[in-house]
Design an enzyme around this catalytic site. Structure first.
Site, PDB file in Angstrom:
ATOM      1  N   LYS A  68       0.800  -1.222   0.000  1.00 59.59           N
ATOM      2  CA  LYS A  68       0.000   0.000   0.000  1.00 59.59           C
ATOM      3  C   LYS A  68       0.834   1.273   0.000  1.00 59.59           C
ATOM      4  CE  LYS A  68      -4.207  -1.894   2.077  1.00 59.59           C
ATOM      5  NZ  LYS A  68      -3.890  -3.301   1.872  1.00 59.59           N
ATOM      6  N   GLU A  95      -3.377   6.841   7.939  1.00 55.39           N
ATOM      7  CA  GLU A  95      -4.285   7.590   7.076  1.00 55.39           C
ATOM      8  C   GLU A  95      -5.269   8.385   7.915  1.00 55.39           C
ATOM      9  OE1 GLU A  95      -6.488   4.949   4.648  1.00 55.39           O
ATOM     10  OE2 GLU A  95      -4.929   4.733   3.125  1.00 55.39           O
ATOM     11  N   HIS A 151     -15.638  -4.720   7.450  1.00 53.52           N
ATOM     12  CA  HIS A 151     -14.796  -4.492   6.273  1.00 53.52           C
ATOM     13  C   HIS A 151     -15.029  -5.508   5.160  1.00 53.52           C
ATOM     14  CE1 HIS A 151     -12.666  -1.439   8.547  1.00 53.52           C
ATOM     15  NE2 HIS A 151     -12.418  -2.317   9.501  1.00 53.52           N
ATOM     16  N   ARG A 180      -7.036  -7.929 -10.131  1.00 53.56           N
ATOM     17  CA  ARG A 180      -7.749  -9.165 -10.486  1.00 53.56           C
ATOM     18  C   ARG A 180      -9.196  -8.820 -10.798  1.00 53.56           C
ATOM     19  NH1 ARG A 180     -10.776  -9.494  -5.930  1.00 53.56           N
ATOM     20  NH2 ARG A 180      -9.803  -8.924  -3.944  1.00 53.56           N
TER      21      ARG A 180
END
Length: 619
Positions: free
Chosen positions: A116, A200, A235, A297
């Site tokens: 990330k 973040e 999530h 993907r």
């Protein structure tokens, strides 16, 4: 076009790929674990190879076995589906090194987007907006804490190599940062073998917006518009839709163009998804939507994009992998209608959504919508893999119609004895706030009290069960006279043992009943309720625990020996029923008063009909 294709996956996605490959005339090879040998995807392939026992690491994640199967069957290409090895750069390289075609993202792109922090740095360089945060190499607790303080709380600590909701911690103030960091690092190390994190800004009204992108080996890249995946639980996505509610043309153009820049930045080829997080506190605005990550993907929710664009994304994958250019240019793609997808899982909402495994003795899925299912009636849900039974996909002219269609589809699902989230999905899709577009990623958690079924059996469901117990077929001679009373109003009420309690109900039509062996199961609103007539009590009569005196079998009432309001004692004879040429006395279960009397001499009654109710004396 590729001549033969090995599908390195299982279940629903394997069947999905098989469907398109078969239409294109491509020979298909399935690989499967021993426990999956009887599943539909194995039977539907032209050839199948067992690659090991149930544990995924010994079968679907064993690269050597999959490559050996490809060589043995003469496969020309391998499609990894999603999950398992689909985003494994080493496997992608091994496939190409073996002289096979890899129907997936280039290994270099998988690596570039797999971490990330590096992915965000690359996106910044490409002019793609990213969430405010810290991506630096200095991983000392002091530096991470200082960066969090500078960003401003709440913040999100995320594992650099994370995914699937693991390695993530929300921190609301500085005092909680150290403990959250330690916990996040431990989970990241255990799950991914990498304890590095990034920080973040935590978005308080987040929407999950993602854009389907596609590239080819000729330098072309397009987007196929956006999806909204904001309805999540822990999530994990629950309902996905396309397009995104509240997305205006200007914001759509900004976000989708950014997604294409992201794909071009890594020379992307094949199907990919650029995921964004939006601060929706003031609606969807281009300056409040930021890049999160890229999935290199095909996505589980790709059918909603197919529905609104009229495309087959698996066909696009096969054509791009065969060296062909993209089937359409950007100006040839447009949005038609609205699509939604719900993930039907074998899980029990009443136990915190724990997986529910076992045989699918009864399985009925909607037939008027697209259903991508990995199992059939008679198969089993095992503890070895993801417990998704099917995906329910609807397409309609507008969002309200799509939501109504999805709610109805989920409510029509019938599964037994495995428990499912069908009723939960129906409630989500029909919820007024969902229909009214008042959604964000906290929607389910916030409204769990009204979305998660509480186990209560509705009066309508009890009535439908009662109708079965009294043999609702009007041609049945026993049912035809149920409740007949001389000189009195009819009374058709029936006792039903359902939902862990005995309920009294008037028979009504509704729901669907399956006779499964010796068990009756009522299906209504996405839920399943086994039911029966209450078990006959002691003393020669049928009595519910609340003092309801029930007909133990079809018969004729020959005598009623009490009247409403009479005092009675335990064992006292109340009603005499004649059945099978024998008389049976129904007795009072305890001392009390005849509070309700429905029985009438000469009346024909069915099994389970309420004849009287005894109100127990106070202790």
């Amino acid at each position: 076009m590729i001549e033969s294709l090995l599908i390195a996956n299982r279940g629903e996605i394997a069947r999905r790929i098989l469907r398109t490959a078969r239409r294109l005339g491509v020979r298909t090879i399935a690989v499967h674990s021993d426990v999956d040998a009887g599943l539909p995807f194995v039977a539907e392939a032209d050839q199948a190879v067992c690659i090991g026992p149930a544990p995924a690491r010994e079968s679907y994640l064993d690269q050597a076995k999959i490559l050996a199967a490809a060589r043995a069957t003469g496969a020309a290409a391998i499609h990894p589906g999603y999950g398992f090895l689909s985003e494994n750069a080493e496997f992608a390289e091994a496939v190409v090194a073996a002289g096979l075609v890899w129907v997936g993202a280039p290994a270099a792109a998988i690596r570039a987007m797999g971490l990330k922090d590096a992915a965000k740095a690359r996106m910044i360089a490409a002019g793609v907006p990213v969430t405010p945060g810290y991506l630096g190499e200095d991983q000392s607790p002091e530096r991470l804490r200082a960066e969090a303080d500078a960003i401003g709380y709440p913040v999100l600590i995320k594992a650099v190599a994370g995914g699937g909701g693991k390695g993530m911690r929300r921190v609301d103030d500085a005092s909680a940062f150290a403990d959250a960091l330690d916990s996040c690092r431990r989970e990241a190390a255990a799950s991914f073998g990498d304890d590095r994190v990034l920080i973040e800004k935590y978005i308080l009204s987040p929407r999950h917006i993602e854009v389907q992108v596609f590239g080819d080996t000729h330098g072309n890249a397009v987007h196929l518009f956006e999806r909204d995946c904001s309805l999540q639980r822990r999530h994990q996505k629950v309902i996905e839709e396309a397009p995104a509610p509240g997305m205006d043309a200007e914001t759509r153009a900004s976000v989708c163009d950014a997604a294409v820049r992201a794909a071009r930045a890594v020379d992307y080829a094949g199907a990919g998804t650029i995921e964004f997080i939006a601060d929706a506190s003031d609606g969807l605005r281009a300056d409040r939507i930021w890049f999160m990550e890229m999935n290199t993907r095909l996505q589980v929710e790709h059918p909603v994009t197919e529905a609104i664009t009229g495309t087959d994304l698996v066909e696009w994958q096969l054509r791009v992998a065969s060296g062909e250019p993209l089937p359409k240019r950007q100006d040839e793609l447009s949005i038609t209608g609205w699509a939604m997808e719900a993930r039907l899982y074998a899980e029990n909402p009443a136990t915190g959504f724990l997986p529910s495994t076992g045989p699918l003795t009864h399985l009925h899925l909607p037939t008027d919508i697209r259903v991508d299912a990995g199992v059939r009636q008679g198969d089993a849900v095992t503890p070895h893999y993801d417990p998704m039974i099917a995906k329910l996909i609807v397409h309609a002219p507008n969002r309200a119609a799509a939501a109504a269609k999805l709610a109805a589809a989920a409510a029509s699902v019938q599964v037994w004895p495995v428990r499912t989230n069908a009723a939960f999905l129906a409630r989500c899709a029909g919820d007024p706030d969902f229909v009214g577009q008042r959604i964000d990623t906290g929607f389910i958690e916030r409204h769990a009290d009204r979305l998660v079924p509480d186990g209560h059996v509705s009066d309508a469901a009890v009535g439908a069960a009662a109708a079965v117990l009294v043999r609702a077929d009007p041609t049945d001679p026993w049912r035809a006279l149920t409740g007949f009373r001389l000189n009195a109003a009819p009374d058709d009420r029936v006792a039903v043992s359902i939902g862990g309690a005995t309920r009294i109900a008037t028979p009504v039509t509704g729901g669907t009943v399956a006779q499964l062996g010796r068990e009756r199961v009522l299906f209504a609103d996405g839920e399943a309720f086994p039911f029966a007539a209450p078990v006959a009590g002691q003393g020669g009569g049928a009595s519910a625990g609340d003092g309801a005196i029930l007909s133990p079998m079809p018969g004729r009432i020959v005598a009623v020996e009490v009247a409403a309001g009479d005092r009675v004692t335990a064992g006292q004879r109340l009603v005499v029923l004649e059945a099978m040429k024998m008389e049976q006395a129904l007795l009072s279960p305890f001392d009390g008063m005849v509070a309700d009397l429905s029985a009438a001499p000469g009346a024909q009654v069915a099994e389970g009909v309420l004849l009287a109710r005894i109100e127990k004396d106070a202790a």
